[in-house]
Motif scaffolding. Structure first.
Motif, short mmCIF file in Angstrom:
data_model
loop_
_atom_site.label_atom_id
_atom_site.label_comp_id
_atom_site.label_asym_id
_atom_site.label_seq_id
_atom_site.Cartn_x
_atom_site.Cartn_y
_atom_site.Cartn_z
N GLU A 110 0.81 -1.23 0.00
CA GLU A 110 0.00 0.00 0.00
C GLU A 110 0.84 1.27 0.00
O GLU A 110 0.35 2.34 -0.35
CB GLU A 110 -0.94 0.02 1.21
CG GLU A 110 -2.10 -0.96 1.12
CD GLU A 110 -1.74 -2.36 1.60
OE1 GLU A 110 -0.53 -2.59 1.87
OE2 GLU A 110 -2.65 -3.20 1.72
N ASP A 111 2.11 1.15 0.37
CA ASP A 111 2.98 2.33 0.39
C ASP A 111 3.52 2.68 -0.99
O ASP A 111 3.90 3.84 -1.23
CB ASP A 111 4.17 2.10 1.34
CG ASP A 111 3.76 2.06 2.80
OD1 ASP A 111 2.65 2.55 3.12
OD2 ASP A 111 4.53 1.53 3.62
N VAL A 112 3.58 1.70 -1.88
CA VAL A 112 4.21 1.93 -3.19
C VAL A 112 3.27 1.65 -4.36
O VAL A 112 3.64 1.86 -5.51
CB VAL A 112 5.50 1.09 -3.33
CG1 VAL A 112 6.54 1.53 -2.31
CG2 VAL A 112 5.21 -0.40 -3.20
N CYS A 113 2.08 1.17 -4.08
CA CYS A 113 1.05 0.95 -5.10
C CYS A 113 -0.21 1.69 -4.66
O CYS A 113 -0.53 1.71 -3.47
CB CYS A 113 0.73 -0.54 -5.26
SG CYS A 113 2.12 -1.61 -5.69
N THR A 114 -0.92 2.27 -5.60
CA THR A 114 -2.14 2.98 -5.23
C THR A 114 -3.24 2.74 -6.26
O THR A 114 -2.97 2.63 -7.46
CB THR A 114 -1.89 4.50 -5.11
OG1 THR A 114 -3.11 5.15 -4.76
CG2 THR A 114 -1.37 5.10 -6.41
N ASN A 115 -4.46 2.68 -5.76
CA ASN A 115 -5.63 2.56 -6.64
C ASN A 115 -6.41 3.88 -6.72
O ASN A 115 -7.53 3.91 -7.22
CB ASN A 115 -6.57 1.45 -6.13
CG ASN A 115 -6.03 0.06 -6.44
OD1 ASN A 115 -5.49 -0.17 -7.51
ND2 ASN A 115 -6.19 -0.86 -5.50
N GLU A 116 -5.79 4.98 -6.28
CA GLU A 116 -6.52 6.24 -6.22
C GLU A 116 -6.86 6.80 -7.61
O GLU A 116 -7.79 7.63 -7.72
CB GLU A 116 -5.73 7.28 -5.42
CG GLU A 116 -4.38 7.65 -5.99
CD GLU A 116 -3.59 8.57 -5.08
OE1 GLU A 116 -4.09 9.69 -4.77
OE2 GLU A 116 -2.49 8.18 -4.66
#
Length: 379
Positions: free
Chosen positions: A329-335
């Motif tokens: 979650e720190d280096v991949c995002t679904n935003e």
């Protein structure tokens, strides 16, 4: 050299001194804070492949209209796609998870924003009759790579299958000659990926494969940007529009794969001559299977499965490819995924349905190709 000069790279990886830029690159990308046009850089050293069909199909259909964007091949060095983004000489790269982890290990402040490879695209090619589904039998043998950087791809894949990777001998056989080296008997297996299988058949390279799409739960290549760009409202808004173009191109290709192949062939006539409609369609169907994944469980095109990514980061930590544990979650995002997928579905459906194929592509039987997509898999 200027950014535009540096990024003009041939398929062989040689850097030429052609200067790009000019008034044609001014516009929305520059207004969003990017240096002239927004640049996407390939991990392969060439753009003359079907892998990037969503862009070429989307461009043809007008899905990137009003956005100042360009595609660059980049050097054939497997890590260039992250290095160039990190130092601002490109704006988005397309690394494998292994190369992404290399970037993170080396302090590059990058973030994955659009996960293209929902299924593991990578595979191992073997000469006919010499393939195996028990990868532990590769211990003590030689795997051929196009670039030494690709070891960061193969090690996690093998480790996840219980292989002692310290017992694997890797040989950098060069791009694009590593497949012919396998055929010539210079190694026991070679790294491959979906889409490339059909291209190799066109070159007379007919192997059998251990297929990651059948056996691996690890993720595949993804789009990365500088993490700081997500903190800039204008750049973030631009990324949402840009990725929407990719999502629309992906959907268009899923609905009408032959039309997507035609778009790429129009861009690269030599590729069209080398592949032809049937193998071109075979290649793109392999990739659509990877890019789409199980869409019922995804939040749209580009959505990250954080558990799959966490499994990968745990593997590379155990391998020692990274020295500290990475939280997905720190280096991949679904935003950016919801905005990217907020396109007019009916519009894309109408575009796909209304596309008039050439006679040559009308003759291609898509369902027949799908029925034989995995015939090359080791039995």
């Amino acid at each position: 050299m200027s950014r535009r000069t540096f990024l003009q790279v041939s398929a062989s990886g040689a850097i030429t001194a052609t200067v790009l830029g000019g008034a044609g690159f001014a516009g929305r990308a520059e207004a969003a804070g990017y240096d002239k046009s927004f640049t996407w850089i390939s991990p392969r050293g060439t753009l003359e492949v079907l892998d990037d069909f969503p862009f070429w199909a989307g461009k043809k259909q007008g899905y990137f209209e009003g956005l100042d964007v360009e595609m660059q091949p980049g050097p054939s060095d497997g890590t260039a796609t992250v290095k160039f983004v990190d130092v601002g000489q490109a704006d988005m790269g397309f690394p494998s998870p292994g190369v992404f982890s290399f970037a993170l290990q080396n302090g590059m402040k990058l973030k994955s924003v659009f996960h293209m490879g929902a299924r593991d695209t990578f595979s191992l090619a073997f000469r006919k009759g010499q393939g195996t589904n028990d990868l532990k039998t590769l211990e003590g043998k030689t795997i051929l790579l196009g670039s030494a950087a690709w070891q960061s791809i193969v090690d996690p894949m093998l480790f996840a299958q219980g292989v002692d990777v310290k017992k694997i001998n890797y040989v950098e056989a060069g791009w694009p000659t590593w497949a012919t080296a396998l055929q010539a008997g210079q190694g026991d297996a070679a790294l491959s990926w979906e889409g490339l299988r059909a291209e190799w058949i066109a070159k007379g390279l007919d192997f059998e494969y251990w297929l990651g799409v059948q056996h691996s739960k690890l993720p595949a290549n993804t789009f990365v940007v500088r993490a700081a760009d997500l903190e800039d409202p204008d750049k973030k808004a631009f990324l949402e529009k840009y990725l929407k173009g990719w999502a629309m191109g992906l959907q268009f290709g899923y609905l009408n794969p032959r039309a997507a192949v035609e778009a790429v062939f129009e861009q690269f006539p030599t590729l069209a001559t080398n592949l032809g409609p049937e193998l071109g369609t075979s290649s793109i169907l392999e990739q659509i299977n990877v890019f789409r994944g199980d869409m019922e469980k995804r939040g749209g095109w580009g959505w990250h499965d954080m558990s799959s990514w966490q499994d990968f980061f745990d593997v590379v930590y155990k391998l020692g490819q990274v020295s500290t544990q990475i939280k997905a979650e720190d280096v991949c995002t679904n935003e950016l995924i919801a905005p990217a997928n907020a396109y007019d579905k009916a519009e894309v459906q109408a575009d796909a349905d209304g596309y008039k194929l050439t006679d040559a592509f009308q003759k291609v039987d898509v369902e027949k190709i799908k029925a034989h997509m995995f015939d090359q898999a080791v039995k």
